[in-house]
Write a protein that holds these residues in place. Structure first.
Motif, PDB file in Angstrom:
ATOM      1  N   ARG A 293     111.101  54.917  50.760  1.00 29.02           N
ATOM      2  CA  ARG A 293     109.881  54.712  49.976  1.00 29.02           C
ATOM      3  C   ARG A 293     109.448  56.016  49.314  1.00 29.02           C
ATOM      4  NH1 ARG A 293     104.449  52.596  52.842  1.00 29.02           N
ATOM      5  NH2 ARG A 293     105.678  50.717  53.322  1.00 29.02           N
ATOM      6  N   MET A 294     109.620  57.115  50.017  1.00 29.33           N
ATOM      7  CA  MET A 294     109.274  58.419  49.452  1.00 29.33           C
ATOM      8  C   MET A 294     110.165  58.736  48.253  1.00 29.33           C
ATOM      9  SD  MET A 294     107.158  60.948  49.790  1.00 29.33           S
ATOM     10  CE  MET A 294     106.480  60.205  51.278  1.00 29.33           C
ATOM     11  N   ARG A 295     111.448  58.483  48.400  1.00 26.42           N
ATOM     12  CA  ARG A 295     112.394  58.757  47.320  1.00 26.42           C
ATOM     13  C   ARG A 295     112.067  57.927  46.082  1.00 26.42           C
ATOM     14  NH1 ARG A 295     118.390  57.356  46.452  1.00 26.42           N
ATOM     15  NH2 ARG A 295     119.300  59.245  45.609  1.00 26.42           N
ATOM     16  N   ALA A 296     111.802  56.654  46.276  1.00 28.72           N
ATOM     17  CA  ALA A 296     111.482  55.782  45.148  1.00 28.72           C
ATOM     18  C   ALA A 296     110.165  56.183  44.491  1.00 28.72           C
ATOM     19  CB  ALA A 296     111.423  54.330  45.619  1.00 28.72           C
ATOM     20  N   GLY A 297     109.171  56.572  45.306  1.00 23.53           N
ATOM     21  CA  GLY A 297     107.877  56.958  44.751  1.00 23.53           C
ATOM     22  C   GLY A 297     107.943  58.236  43.939  1.00 23.53           C
ATOM     23  N   LEU A 298     108.649  59.233  44.455  1.00 20.09           N
ATOM     24  CA  LEU A 298     108.789  60.485  43.718  1.00 20.09           C
ATOM     25  C   LEU A 298     109.586  60.275  42.431  1.00 20.09           C
ATOM     26  CD1 LEU A 298     109.522  62.969  46.646  1.00 20.09           C
ATOM     27  CD2 LEU A 298     107.354  62.621  45.461  1.00 20.09           C
ATOM     28  N   TRP A 299     110.622  59.450  42.517  1.00 20.55           N
ATOM     29  CA  TRP A 299     111.400  59.138  41.313  1.00 20.55           C
ATOM     30  C   TRP A 299     110.524  58.487  40.250  1.00 20.55           C
ATOM     31  CZ3 TRP A 299     112.227  54.084  39.527  1.00 20.55           C
ATOM     32  CH2 TRP A 299     113.056  53.998  38.401  1.00 20.55           C
ATOM     33  N   SER A 300     109.686  57.535  40.676  1.00 21.80           N
ATOM     34  CA  SER A 300     108.815  56.835  39.733  1.00 21.80           C
ATOM     35  C   SER A 300     107.859  57.807  39.039  1.00 21.80           C
ATOM     36  CB  SER A 300     108.027  55.745  40.462  1.00 21.80           C
ATOM     37  OG  SER A 300     107.137  55.090  39.586  1.00 21.80           O
ATOM     38  N   ILE A 301     107.289  58.728  39.802  1.00 19.62           N
ATOM     39  CA  ILE A 301     106.357  59.706  39.230  1.00 19.62           C
ATOM     40  C   ILE A 301     107.104  60.647  38.279  1.00 19.62           C
ATOM     41  CG2 ILE A 301     104.898  61.691  39.793  1.00 19.62           C
ATOM     42  CD1 ILE A 301     104.206  60.171  42.426  1.00 19.62           C
ATOM     43  N   ALA A 302     108.287  61.092  38.687  1.00 23.53           N
ATOM     44  CA  ALA A 302     109.069  61.982  37.826  1.00 23.53           C
ATOM     45  C   ALA A 302     109.424  61.304  36.510  1.00 23.53           C
ATOM     46  CB  ALA A 302     110.335  62.420  38.554  1.00 23.53           C
ATOM     47  N   GLN A 303     109.799  60.035  36.577  1.00 25.30           N
ATOM     48  CA  GLN A 303     110.139  59.296  35.368  1.00 25.30           C
ATOM     49  C   GLN A 303     108.923  59.095  34.464  1.00 25.30           C
ATOM     50  OE1 GLN A 303     113.301  59.334  34.650  1.00 25.30           O
ATOM     51  NE2 GLN A 303     113.767  57.152  34.637  1.00 25.30           N
ATOM     52  N   ALA A 304     107.791  58.733  35.072  1.00 24.95           N
ATOM     53  CA  ALA A 304     106.606  58.394  34.291  1.00 24.95           C
ATOM     54  C   ALA A 304     105.956  59.613  33.651  1.00 24.95           C
ATOM     55  CB  ALA A 304     105.593  57.676  35.185  1.00 24.95           C
ATOM     56  N   THR A 305     106.033  60.764  34.305  1.00 21.34           N
ATOM     57  CA  THR A 305     105.314  61.947  33.819  1.00 21.34           C
ATOM     58  C   THR A 305     106.212  63.001  33.185  1.00 21.34           C
ATOM     59  OG1 THR A 305     105.503  63.129  35.932  1.00 21.34           O
ATOM     60  CG2 THR A 305     103.596  61.654  35.654  1.00 21.34           C
ATOM     61  N   GLN A 306     107.504  62.982  33.526  1.00 27.12           N
ATOM     62  CA  GLN A 306     108.429  64.045  33.105  1.00 27.12           C
ATOM     63  C   GLN A 306     107.860  65.418  33.470  1.00 27.12           C
ATOM     64  OE1 GLN A 306     111.684  63.526  31.617  1.00 27.12           O
ATOM     65  NE2 GLN A 306     111.129  61.602  32.601  1.00 27.12           N
ATOM     66  N   SER A 325     106.591  66.005  57.664  1.00 27.81           N
ATOM     67  CA  SER A 325     106.324  65.252  56.435  1.00 27.81           C
ATOM     68  C   SER A 325     106.862  65.987  55.213  1.00 27.81           C
ATOM     69  CB  SER A 325     104.813  65.013  56.286  1.00 27.81           C
ATOM     70  OG  SER A 325     104.500  64.396  55.053  1.00 27.81           O
ATOM     71  N   LEU A 326     106.640  67.292  55.166  1.00 27.45           N
ATOM     72  CA  LEU A 326     107.141  68.079  54.040  1.00 27.45           C
ATOM     73  C   LEU A 326     108.668  68.106  54.018  1.00 27.45           C
ATOM     74  CD1 LEU A 326     104.694  71.122  54.058  1.00 27.45           C
ATOM     75  CD2 LEU A 326     104.625  69.106  52.593  1.00 27.45           C
ATOM     76  N   GLU A 327     109.285  68.197  55.202  1.00 30.49           N
ATOM     77  CA  GLU A 327     110.743  68.240  55.267  1.00 30.49           C
ATOM     78  C   GLU A 327     111.341  66.915  54.789  1.00 30.49           C
ATOM     79  OE1 GLU A 327     114.182  69.831  58.328  1.00 30.49           O
ATOM     80  OE2 GLU A 327     112.077  69.780  58.935  1.00 30.49           O
ATOM     81  N   ILE A 328     110.772  65.798  55.210  1.00 31.25           N
ATOM     82  CA  ILE A 328     111.261  64.486  54.773  1.00 31.25           C
ATOM     83  C   ILE A 328     111.068  64.326  53.278  1.00 31.25           C
ATOM     84  CG2 ILE A 328     110.860  61.993  54.946  1.00 31.25           C
ATOM     85  CD1 ILE A 328     110.156  62.471  57.918  1.00 31.25           C
ATOM     86  N   THR A 329     109.922  64.787  52.776  1.00 30.61           N
ATOM     87  CA  THR A 329     109.656  64.700  51.339  1.00 30.61           C
ATOM     88  C   THR A 329     110.661  65.519  50.543  1.00 30.61           C
ATOM     89  OG1 THR A 329     107.281  64.378  51.765  1.00 30.61           O
ATOM     90  CG2 THR A 329     107.924  65.063  49.551  1.00 30.61           C
ATOM     91  N   ALA A 330     110.935  66.739  51.008  1.00 30.05           N
ATOM     92  CA  ALA A 330     111.881  67.597  50.307  1.00 30.05           C
ATOM     93  C   ALA A 330     113.276  66.975  50.286  1.00 30.05           C
ATOM     94  CB  ALA A 330     111.920  68.975  50.958  1.00 30.05           C
ATOM     95  N   GLN A 331     113.674  66.375  51.409  1.00 34.11           N
ATOM     96  CA  GLN A 331     114.979  65.705  51.461  1.00 34.11           C
ATOM     97  C   GLN A 331     115.009  64.490  50.537  1.00 34.11           C
ATOM     98  OE1 GLN A 331     117.902  66.521  52.998  1.00 34.11           O
ATOM     99  NE2 GLN A 331     116.895  68.474  53.427  1.00 34.11           N
ATOM    100  N   ALA A 332     113.890  63.769  50.467  1.00 32.95           N
ATOM    101  CA  ALA A 332     113.826  62.580  49.616  1.00 32.95           C
ATOM    102  C   ALA A 332     113.883  62.938  48.136  1.00 32.95           C
ATOM    103  CB  ALA A 332     112.544  61.792  49.920  1.00 32.95           C
ATOM    104  N   ALA A 333     113.498  64.165  47.808  1.00 28.08           N
ATOM    105  CA  ALA A 333     113.461  64.580  46.406  1.00 28.08           C
ATOM    106  C   ALA A 333     114.808  65.086  45.903  1.00 28.08           C
ATOM    107  CB  ALA A 333     112.414  65.681  46.210  1.00 28.08           C
ATOM    108  N   ILE A 334     115.811  65.031  46.732  1.00 25.73           N
ATOM    109  CA  ILE A 334     117.155  65.410  46.294  1.00 25.73           C
ATOM    110  C   ILE A 334     117.869  64.137  45.879  1.00 25.73           C
ATOM    111  CG2 ILE A 334     119.350  66.454  46.976  1.00 25.73           C
ATOM    112  CD1 ILE A 334     117.783  68.017  49.120  1.00 25.73           C
ATOM    113  N   TRP A 335     117.864  63.857  44.562  1.00 26.43           N
ATOM    114  CA  TRP A 335     118.434  62.593  44.089  1.00 26.43           C
ATOM    115  C   TRP A 335     119.962  62.649  44.239  1.00 26.43           C
ATOM    116  CZ3 TRP A 335     113.662  61.400  43.793  1.00 26.43           C
ATOM    117  CH2 TRP A 335     112.752  62.047  42.983  1.00 26.43           C
TER     118      TRP A 335
END
Length: 335
Positions: A293-306, A325-335
């Motif tokens: 869910r974190m990966r999909a959410g960050l991807w959506s924000i990155a796409q929508a805002t550039q 939480s920060l570690e999981i988020t950082a891992q999720a942000a590696i597409w």
């Protein structure tokens, strides 16, 4: 399979230095330093601290002092204000404080500026006495800060010392169109406060990019977007941990600010429809969940805002689970 964006926004963090229920201010300061060190370990670009006053649950009121503390306890990550609320301070005082920080920690200090007082009316008057603000003051004060942090000129009567010649990077912060237009006109990087006021995000960053004028500091637009995040190994645990944030937000909305509270099972289910809607509107840019869910959410924000950078805000009651939480988020942000 979902196509993830080809360009990954950098990750950074904004910290209000929450004082936890049952904890102390000193503990909050220690948690902030531990969190900054974790952000540095994870490769975050910068760690910013927010200026607020007369709030029992926030320990970052002496923002420049805390910037120095965090910079001194880390090695490489940029540290700065997110932001200094300029109506509360004379530009010369800000220039001297951040000029000193820049001399102590060269190449690592950011000066983010906001035009809200970051507090209530009586406290603002206590900070600046009887000064009456006008809409023209903020642009004029930003210009003065740029001058004070630039090279000293011949016959310049007032010189920031330290400060002159340090060229501390100035960022403009905002949640409306005013700062977006000013940042564009001055060629400054722009951070939108979508972690608490997301409504005008897309309009503001579009206007900023459209009107941007290159400057000595920046040759093209640079956008930071604020994103509240709570990550955990499972969606259910993340939802539970996020109840601390939901309690904080409801307190802000109802004028009952306090310390960061422990999480509560089924907290949102206990609220009225109006209360839930208000919290969801406040946190519309938030991402809460497990890794997928974190990966999909960050991807959506990155796409929508550039966005060039995502500035994370993560209020988790347990300090160790905040780091997780920060570690999981950082891992999720590696597409």
């Amino acid at each position: 399979m979902t196509d993830f964006p080809p360009r990954l926004p950098r990750l950074s963090m904004l910290d209000l230095v929450a004082v936890r229920e049952g904890g102390t201010v000193r503990q909050a300061l220690d948690i902030a330093l531990d969190t900054a060190r974790k952000a540095e370990e994870l490769g975050f670009a910068r760690y910013w601290l927010a200026e607020h006053h007369n709030m029992p649950g926030i320990a970052s009121s002496a923002t420049a002092v805390l910037v120095g503390h965090i910079a001194g306890g880390t090695s490489t990550i940029r540290v700065g204000s997110g932001g200094i609320m300029l109506p509360n301070h004379a530009p010369l005082v800000v220039a001297e404080a951040f000029g000193t920080l820049a001399e102590l920690y060269p190449g690592r200090i950011d000066l983010g500026l906001g035009r809200a007082p970051g507090t209530d009316g009586p406290t603002m008057r206590a900070l600046r006495r009887d000064r009456v603000e006008s809409e023209e003051d903020f642009p004029r004060d930003v210009t003065e800060l740029q001058r004070l942090l630039g090279p000293a000129q011949d016959h310049q009567r007032i010189v920031a010392m330290p400060g002159a010649g340090t060229h501390v990077p100035i960022w403009l912060l905002g949640s409306s169109l005013f700062s977006a237009q000013l940042a564009a006109a001055k060629g400054l990087p722009y951070a939108f406060a979508s972690h608490f006021a997301p409504r005008m995000l897309h309009q503001a960053i579009a206007l900023y990019r459209q009107l941007f004028q290159p400057s000595a500091q920046l040759d093209k637009p640079y956008v930071i977007v604020g994103v509240p995040v709570i990550a955990a190994p499972t969606d259910a645990e993340a939802d539970f941990l996020a109840s601390s944030t939901y309690q904080r937000v409801l307190g802000i909305l109802t004028g009952q600010r306090g310390r960061l509270q422990p999480p509560v099972e089924h907290y949102m289910a206990s609220l009225s429809h109006q209360e839930k809607a208000a919290i969801q509107d406040f946190l519309a840019m938030g991402v809460v969940g497990g890794p997928e869910r974190m990966r999909a959410g960050l991807w959506s924000i990155a796409q929508a805002t550039q966005a060039d950078e995502l500035m994370l805000v993560s209020d988790v009651y347990d300090p160790a689970l905040r780091l997780r939480s920060l570690e999981i988020t950082a891992q999720a942000a590696i597409w």
